[in-house]
Enzyme design. Sequence first.
Site, mmCIF file in Angstrom:
data_model
loop_
_atom_site.group_PDB
_atom_site.id
_atom_site.type_symbol
_atom_site.label_atom_id
_atom_site.label_comp_id
_atom_site.label_asym_id
_atom_site.label_seq_id
_atom_site.Cartn_x
_atom_site.Cartn_y
_atom_site.Cartn_z
ATOM 1 N N ASP A 1 13.469 -26.421 -30.830
ATOM 2 C CA ASP A 1 12.282 -26.801 -31.575
ATOM 3 C C ASP A 1 12.648 -26.620 -33.054
ATOM 4 O O ASP A 1 13.632 -25.955 -33.378
ATOM 5 C CB ASP A 1 11.127 -25.870 -31.163
ATOM 6 C CG ASP A 1 9.889 -26.090 -31.996
ATOM 7 O OD1 ASP A 1 9.532 -27.258 -32.220
ATOM 8 O OD2 ASP A 1 9.280 -25.085 -32.432
ATOM 9 N N LEU A 2 11.884 -27.222 -33.937
ATOM 10 C CA LEU A 2 12.196 -27.098 -35.372
ATOM 11 C C LEU A 2 11.281 -26.068 -36.067
ATOM 12 O O LEU A 2 11.735 -25.009 -36.505
ATOM 13 C CB LEU A 2 12.034 -28.470 -36.046
ATOM 14 C CG LEU A 2 12.160 -28.467 -37.572
ATOM 15 C CD1 LEU A 2 13.585 -28.176 -38.007
ATOM 16 C CD2 LEU A 2 11.702 -29.813 -38.137
ATOM 17 N N ASP A 3 9.979 -26.409 -36.112
ATOM 18 C CA ASP A 3 9.024 -25.573 -36.858
ATOM 19 C C ASP A 3 8.852 -24.227 -36.159
ATOM 20 O O ASP A 3 8.411 -24.174 -35.011
ATOM 21 C CB ASP A 3 7.663 -26.281 -36.945
ATOM 22 C CG ASP A 3 7.732 -27.573 -37.754
ATOM 23 O OD1 ASP A 3 8.273 -27.527 -38.862
ATOM 24 O OD2 ASP A 3 7.243 -28.606 -37.269
ATOM 25 N N LYS A 21 0.332 -25.122 -33.235
ATOM 26 C CA LYS A 21 1.804 -25.078 -33.193
ATOM 27 C C LYS A 21 2.338 -25.943 -32.057
ATOM 28 O O LYS A 21 1.900 -25.810 -30.912
ATOM 29 C CB LYS A 21 2.295 -23.635 -33.054
ATOM 30 C CG LYS A 21 2.141 -22.848 -34.339
ATOM 31 C CD LYS A 21 2.799 -21.475 -34.244
ATOM 32 C CE LYS A 21 2.680 -20.750 -35.579
ATOM 33 N NZ LYS A 21 3.150 -19.364 -35.482
ATOM 34 N N THR A 26 7.868 -23.539 -41.177
ATOM 35 C CA THR A 26 7.017 -24.513 -41.869
ATOM 36 C C THR A 26 5.545 -24.336 -41.504
ATOM 37 O O THR A 26 4.696 -25.004 -42.100
ATOM 38 C CB THR A 26 7.451 -25.942 -41.500
ATOM 39 O OG1 THR A 26 7.691 -25.956 -40.111
ATOM 40 C CG2 THR A 26 8.676 -26.371 -42.257
ATOM 41 N N SER A 63 11.387 -31.746 -31.451
ATOM 42 C CA SER A 63 10.252 -31.347 -32.289
ATOM 43 C C SER A 63 9.215 -32.453 -32.321
ATOM 44 O O SER A 63 9.566 -33.633 -32.355
ATOM 45 C CB SER A 63 10.737 -31.076 -33.721
ATOM 46 O OG SER A 63 9.640 -30.979 -34.599
ATOM 47 N N ALA A 64 7.946 -32.048 -32.345
ATOM 48 C CA ALA A 64 6.860 -33.033 -32.466
ATOM 49 C C ALA A 64 6.786 -33.608 -33.880
ATOM 50 O O ALA A 64 6.059 -34.559 -34.130
ATOM 51 C CB ALA A 64 5.537 -32.369 -32.120
ATOM 52 N N LYS A 92 4.238 -31.965 -26.084
ATOM 53 C CA LYS A 92 4.321 -30.653 -25.436
ATOM 54 C C LYS A 92 2.909 -30.233 -25.044
ATOM 55 O O LYS A 92 1.984 -30.526 -25.791
ATOM 56 C CB LYS A 92 4.916 -29.625 -26.414
ATOM 57 C CG LYS A 92 6.322 -29.992 -26.886
ATOM 58 C CD LYS A 92 6.782 -29.043 -28.006
ATOM 59 C CE LYS A 92 8.078 -29.546 -28.620
ATOM 60 N NZ LYS A 92 8.573 -28.704 -29.730
ATOM 61 N N GLU A 130 12.173 -22.025 -28.417
ATOM 62 C CA GLU A 130 10.802 -22.373 -28.817
ATOM 63 C C GLU A 130 10.043 -21.170 -29.356
ATOM 64 O O GLU A 130 10.268 -20.047 -28.912
ATOM 65 C CB GLU A 130 10.025 -22.879 -27.587
ATOM 66 C CG GLU A 130 9.884 -24.370 -27.498
ATOM 67 C CD GLU A 130 8.948 -24.980 -28.541
ATOM 68 O OE1 GLU A 130 8.256 -24.225 -29.252
ATOM 69 O OE2 GLU A 130 8.913 -26.205 -28.629
ATOM 70 N N ASP A 131 9.119 -21.432 -30.281
ATOM 71 C CA ASP A 131 8.249 -20.355 -30.771
ATOM 72 C C ASP A 131 6.819 -20.523 -30.287
ATOM 73 O O ASP A 131 5.981 -19.663 -30.573
ATOM 74 C CB ASP A 131 8.236 -20.320 -32.316
ATOM 75 C CG ASP A 131 7.537 -21.524 -32.893
ATOM 76 O OD1 ASP A 131 7.793 -22.650 -32.416
ATOM 77 O OD2 ASP A 131 6.712 -21.357 -33.806
HETATM 78 C C1 BG6 Z 1 5.269 -29.408 -34.831
HETATM 79 C C2 BG6 Z 1 4.432 -28.355 -35.531
HETATM 80 O O1 BG6 Z 1 6.606 -29.027 -34.846
HETATM 81 O O2 BG6 Z 1 5.148 -30.666 -35.504
HETATM 82 C C3 BG6 Z 1 2.996 -28.821 -35.633
HETATM 83 O O3 BG6 Z 1 4.510 -27.144 -34.808
HETATM 84 C C4 BG6 Z 1 2.952 -30.176 -36.329
HETATM 85 O O4 BG6 Z 1 2.247 -27.870 -36.340
HETATM 86 C C5 BG6 Z 1 3.823 -31.171 -35.566
HETATM 87 O O5 BG6 Z 1 1.625 -30.679 -36.398
HETATM 88 C C6 BG6 Z 1 3.854 -32.560 -36.211
HETATM 89 O O6 BG6 Z 1 4.492 -32.478 -37.456
HETATM 90 P P1 BG6 Z 1 4.518 -33.627 -38.527
HETATM 91 O O7 BG6 Z 1 5.551 -33.147 -39.516
HETATM 92 O O8 BG6 Z 1 4.946 -34.898 -37.847
HETATM 93 O O9 BG6 Z 1 3.153 -33.739 -39.103
HETATM 94 MG MG MG Z 2 7.502 -24.569 -33.185
#
Ligand code: BG6
Ligand code: MG
Length: 216
Positions: A8-10, A44, A16, A115-116, A146, A170-171
Amino acid sequence: MKKGFVFDLDGVITDTAKFHYIAWKDLAKNLGITIDEAFNETLKGISRMDSLDKILTYGNRENDFTLAEKEALAQTKNDEYVKLLADLSAEDLLPGVHDFLVQAKENNIPCAIASASKNAPMILEKLGVLDFFGHIVDPETLKKGKPDPEIFVKAAESINVEPKDAIGFEDAQAGIEGIKAAGMYAVGISETETLSGADLQVASMTELSVEQFMHI
Ligand code: BG6
Ligand code: MG
């Protein structure tokens, strides 16, 4: 038996969540909705539009906007979020991440991002770690977010690793559920939340070494 890592990224590679929170809080405030950090936890791992829907529902405003208006609101939030990321650099990598990626490279273990976030490529570039990843799943290609396992299965496939041989990091609870539903080994990374269903949970990637995953 080729191993692979899916991140996962964030909240795993960089923190972030605080910037997402500021941008959502400002947008919500303009709509007369107050969100707090506990509510932010529930966002998240959730896509941008799903996060907006959750906020509107939380503020009882879910029927007040057309799709086009909601898209404009999501764009406004993203514009602020991207501005907040302007100074992001290698210093914003979470502890232990760079060392772990270097170890993976030395051991020829491929890495992918699940990552989403549609901002993932830009963020990884700013952090200076884009080249460590063989693939970044494009969230636009997903049917479900997810906790559905789709993003994790796609990430493992993209680096030619079977899900059973992939290790996911993952967090968020939704992410752990997705990793397990994909048939992968789940590593939860959180100092504060208990991530239920994780095969292993640590507070930080500094506690991990690539070697420990070679024979699981
Ligand atoms: C996820 C975050 O990685 O990405 C969410 O945990 C976030 O909080 C989602 O809404 C979408 O991110 P973005 O950058 O496409 O708005
Ligand atoms: Mg995350």
